[in-house]
Design an enzyme around this catalytic site. Sequence first.
Site, PDB file in Angstrom:
ATOM      1  N   MET A 104      -2.458  -5.806  -7.724  1.00 16.83           N
ATOM      2  CA  MET A 104      -3.915  -5.725  -7.884  1.00 16.83           C
ATOM      3  C   MET A 104      -4.403  -4.283  -7.916  1.00 16.83           C
ATOM      4  O   MET A 104      -5.062  -3.855  -8.862  1.00 16.83           O
ATOM      5  CB  MET A 104      -4.620  -6.462  -6.741  1.00 16.83           C
ATOM      6  CG  MET A 104      -4.498  -7.957  -6.742  1.00 16.83           C
ATOM      7  SD  MET A 104      -5.594  -8.724  -5.493  1.00 16.83           S
ATOM      8  CE  MET A 104      -5.053  -7.933  -3.971  1.00 16.83           C
TER       9      MET A 104
ATOM     10  N   ASP B  11      12.094   0.082  -7.650  1.00 19.61           N
ATOM     11  CA  ASP B  11      12.096  -0.475  -6.301  1.00 19.61           C
ATOM     12  C   ASP B  11      12.095   0.700  -5.331  1.00 19.61           C
ATOM     13  O   ASP B  11      13.079   1.440  -5.234  1.00 19.61           O
ATOM     14  CB  ASP B  11      13.342  -1.341  -6.105  1.00 19.61           C
ATOM     15  CG  ASP B  11      13.424  -1.969  -4.724  1.00 19.61           C
ATOM     16  OD1 ASP B  11      12.584  -1.632  -3.859  1.00 19.61           O
ATOM     17  OD2 ASP B  11      14.343  -2.785  -4.500  1.00 19.61           O
ATOM     18  N   ILE B  12      10.990   0.892  -4.615  1.00 18.16           N
ATOM     19  CA  ILE B  12      10.879   2.079  -3.769  1.00 18.16           C
ATOM     20  C   ILE B  12      11.813   2.043  -2.564  1.00 18.16           C
ATOM     21  O   ILE B  12      11.976   3.068  -1.879  1.00 18.16           O
ATOM     22  CB  ILE B  12       9.422   2.319  -3.299  1.00 18.16           C
ATOM     23  CG1 ILE B  12       8.936   1.202  -2.362  1.00 18.16           C
ATOM     24  CG2 ILE B  12       8.493   2.499  -4.484  1.00 18.16           C
ATOM     25  CD1 ILE B  12       7.621   1.546  -1.661  1.00 18.16           C
TER      26      ILE B  12
ATOM     27  N   ALA C  75       3.777  -2.169  -1.760  1.00 23.58           N
ATOM     28  CA  ALA C  75       3.660  -2.515  -0.343  1.00 23.58           C
ATOM     29  C   ALA C  75       4.097  -3.947  -0.085  1.00 23.58           C
ATOM     30  O   ALA C  75       4.060  -4.804  -0.974  1.00 23.58           O
ATOM     31  CB  ALA C  75       2.210  -2.335   0.122  1.00 23.58           C
TER      32      ALA C  75
ATOM     33  N   THR D 294       2.664  -6.983   1.542  1.00 20.86           N
ATOM     34  CA  THR D 294       1.276  -7.351   1.831  1.00 20.86           C
ATOM     35  C   THR D 294       1.125  -8.718   2.489  1.00 20.86           C
ATOM     36  O   THR D 294      -0.002  -9.130   2.784  1.00 20.86           O
ATOM     37  CB  THR D 294       0.442  -7.331   0.540  1.00 20.86           C
ATOM     38  OG1 THR D 294       1.019  -8.239  -0.412  1.00 20.86           O
ATOM     39  CG2 THR D 294       0.409  -5.929  -0.058  1.00 20.86           C
TER      40      THR D 294
ATOM     41  N   ASP E  13      -6.943  -1.534   7.482  1.00 24.17           N
ATOM     42  CA  ASP E  13      -7.713  -1.662   8.716  1.00 24.17           C
ATOM     43  C   ASP E  13      -6.889  -2.330   9.823  1.00 24.17           C
ATOM     44  O   ASP E  13      -7.221  -2.228  10.996  1.00 24.17           O
ATOM     45  CB  ASP E  13      -8.993  -2.456   8.477  1.00 24.17           C
ATOM     46  CG  ASP E  13      -8.747  -3.835   7.887  1.00 24.17           C
ATOM     47  OD1 ASP E  13      -7.847  -3.968   7.025  1.00 24.17           O
ATOM     48  OD2 ASP E  13      -9.452  -4.794   8.263  1.00 24.17           O
TER      49      ASP E  13
ATOM     50  N   TYR F 193       2.698  -6.640  10.393  1.00 26.42           N
ATOM     51  CA  TYR F 193       2.199  -5.951   9.206  1.00 26.42           C
ATOM     52  C   TYR F 193       1.466  -4.670   9.602  1.00 26.42           C
ATOM     53  O   TYR F 193       1.700  -3.593   9.026  1.00 26.42           O
ATOM     54  CB  TYR F 193       1.266  -6.866   8.425  1.00 26.42           C
ATOM     55  CG  TYR F 193       0.470  -6.150   7.359  1.00 26.42           C
ATOM     56  CD1 TYR F 193       1.071  -5.790   6.150  1.00 26.42           C
ATOM     57  CD2 TYR F 193      -0.870  -5.812   7.567  1.00 26.42           C
ATOM     58  CE1 TYR F 193       0.347  -5.110   5.176  1.00 26.42           C
ATOM     59  CE2 TYR F 193      -1.589  -5.142   6.591  1.00 26.42           C
ATOM     60  CZ  TYR F 193      -0.979  -4.792   5.404  1.00 26.42           C
ATOM     61  OH  TYR F 193      -1.695  -4.116   4.446  1.00 26.42           O
TER      62      TYR F 193
ATOM     63  N   LYS G 291       2.362  -0.639   8.657  1.00 25.19           N
ATOM     64  CA  LYS G 291       1.460   0.317   8.013  1.00 25.19           C
ATOM     65  C   LYS G 291       1.201   1.521   8.926  1.00 25.19           C
ATOM     66  O   LYS G 291       1.121   2.665   8.465  1.00 25.19           O
ATOM     67  CB  LYS G 291       0.143  -0.361   7.638  1.00 25.19           C
ATOM     68  CG  LYS G 291       0.260  -1.426   6.564  1.00 25.19           C
ATOM     69  CD  LYS G 291       0.902  -0.887   5.305  1.00 25.19           C
ATOM     70  CE  LYS G 291      -0.063  -0.591   4.217  1.00 25.19           C
ATOM     71  NZ  LYS G 291       0.581  -0.141   2.958  1.00 25.19           N
TER      72      LYS G 291
ATOM     73  N   TRP H 165      -9.366  -5.795   3.417  1.00 26.96           N
ATOM     74  CA  TRP H 165      -9.605  -7.088   2.773  1.00 26.96           C
ATOM     75  C   TRP H 165      -9.680  -6.959   1.242  1.00 26.96           C
ATOM     76  O   TRP H 165     -10.664  -7.352   0.609  1.00 26.96           O
ATOM     77  CB  TRP H 165     -10.887  -7.697   3.310  1.00 26.96           C
ATOM     78  CG  TRP H 165     -10.850  -8.095   4.753  1.00 26.96           C
ATOM     79  CD1 TRP H 165      -9.935  -7.771   5.690  1.00 26.96           C
ATOM     80  CD2 TRP H 165     -11.815  -8.927   5.434  1.00 26.96           C
ATOM     81  NE1 TRP H 165     -10.252  -8.321   6.913  1.00 26.96           N
ATOM     82  CE2 TRP H 165     -11.411  -9.045   6.776  1.00 26.96           C
ATOM     83  CE3 TRP H 165     -12.985  -9.571   5.027  1.00 26.96           C
ATOM     84  CZ2 TRP H 165     -12.122  -9.773   7.723  1.00 26.96           C
ATOM     85  CZ3 TRP H 165     -13.695 -10.298   5.960  1.00 26.96           C
ATOM     86  CH2 TRP H 165     -13.269 -10.412   7.300  1.00 26.96           C
TER      87      TRP H 165
END
Length: 299
Positions: free
Chosen positions: A28, A53-54, A77, A79, A119, A142, A146, A167
Site C-alpha cells: 500500500m 527480499d530485504i 515490513a 505488518t 504508533d 509487532y 518496530k 492505522w
Amino acid sequence: MRRSEAKPSRGAVEPPSLRVLILGAGGMLGRDAVDAIAARGHTAIGLTHAELDITDPPAVEDALGGLRPDAVVNCAAWTDVDGAEAHERAAMEVNDTAAGVVSATAATYGAKSLYVSSDYVFDGTMGRPYVESDLTAAISAYGRSKQAGETSVATANPRHFIVRSSWLFGAGGPNFVETMLRIGVEQPEVIVVSDQVASPTYTAHLAQALALVIETEEFGIHHIAAAGRCSWFEYAQEIFDRVGLDTRVMAGSTEMLGRPAPRPALSLLVSERDDPIALPDWHQGLAEYLAAREAKAPV
C-alpha cells in the site's frame, strides 16, 4: 521494478533531484511512495518483495551497490500485528534485522535512510498524544519489532529518518476499510472495538509526506499521521455511512474481542518539531480513498 521520473510543476525553489530507491514497492504505502516521490521531480525506483527480499543481505548489497540511490525509503515490513505474536522472530527479522541491514548498506553508499514505523511502539497509557521524544514501550510482538527496528536503523546510519504513523489504509493491500466493506456486504451487523483511539492515515497522504521528508536534512524521528482522532468503532460507522450500507455497528471492548496481540488504547501521534508536516484529517483521507476505489470499480 517500478521507475518513474515524472516532474510536475512546483514552487519557485525546487529541491535538488534525488535518486530514490523505494523498498516494498508492491504494498500500500510503497506503491504510493513511488508515485509521490516521482511527483516531486525525483527519480523513483521501486522494488517489490519479489524483486528484492530485504532479509537477504547480499541481495540488498547488490541492489544498492548497483542502483546507487541518494536515499532509500524502506516500506518493506512485517505488518501482521496478530500474526507476530506467534512469529515474533520472523517479524524481528524483517522489521529489525533486515531494516538495520538496509540502513547500514545505505550509509555505505552515502545514502539517506528512511524507515516507516508505527504508533504501536507506545503502550497507549500516556493519556495524551505522543511526541517524538516520548519513551517507547511496546506491548506487542509487532510493536517490539518496530521499536527494535528504529534503534537498528538509527545506529546503522546517522543520516536516517524514522517516520511513525498510525492505522494505515490505502490501495493495493488489506486494510480495515476493505475488511468493513466486505463484512457490510456479507452480514447485517458487526462488533468493533471502541476503546482504542488513534488516527487512520491514508497512505497516499503519508507518501506525499515521505517525499518531502527525504528532501531535507531533518534527520531523526518524525510523527506524521492524519489529523483528527477516532476509535475503530467510530471509524467503522463512518465507512458504512459514506458508502450507504445499513450494517449495524456495535461497540465492543478490547477485552471482549480478545485479539492475540495487545494494542495501545490511545496512540495518537503529534509532532514537537518546529515545522512539522501536517496531513489532512482522516475523514478527508477516507473520502479520497473511497472515491479512488469507486473510480477503479468495473462499470
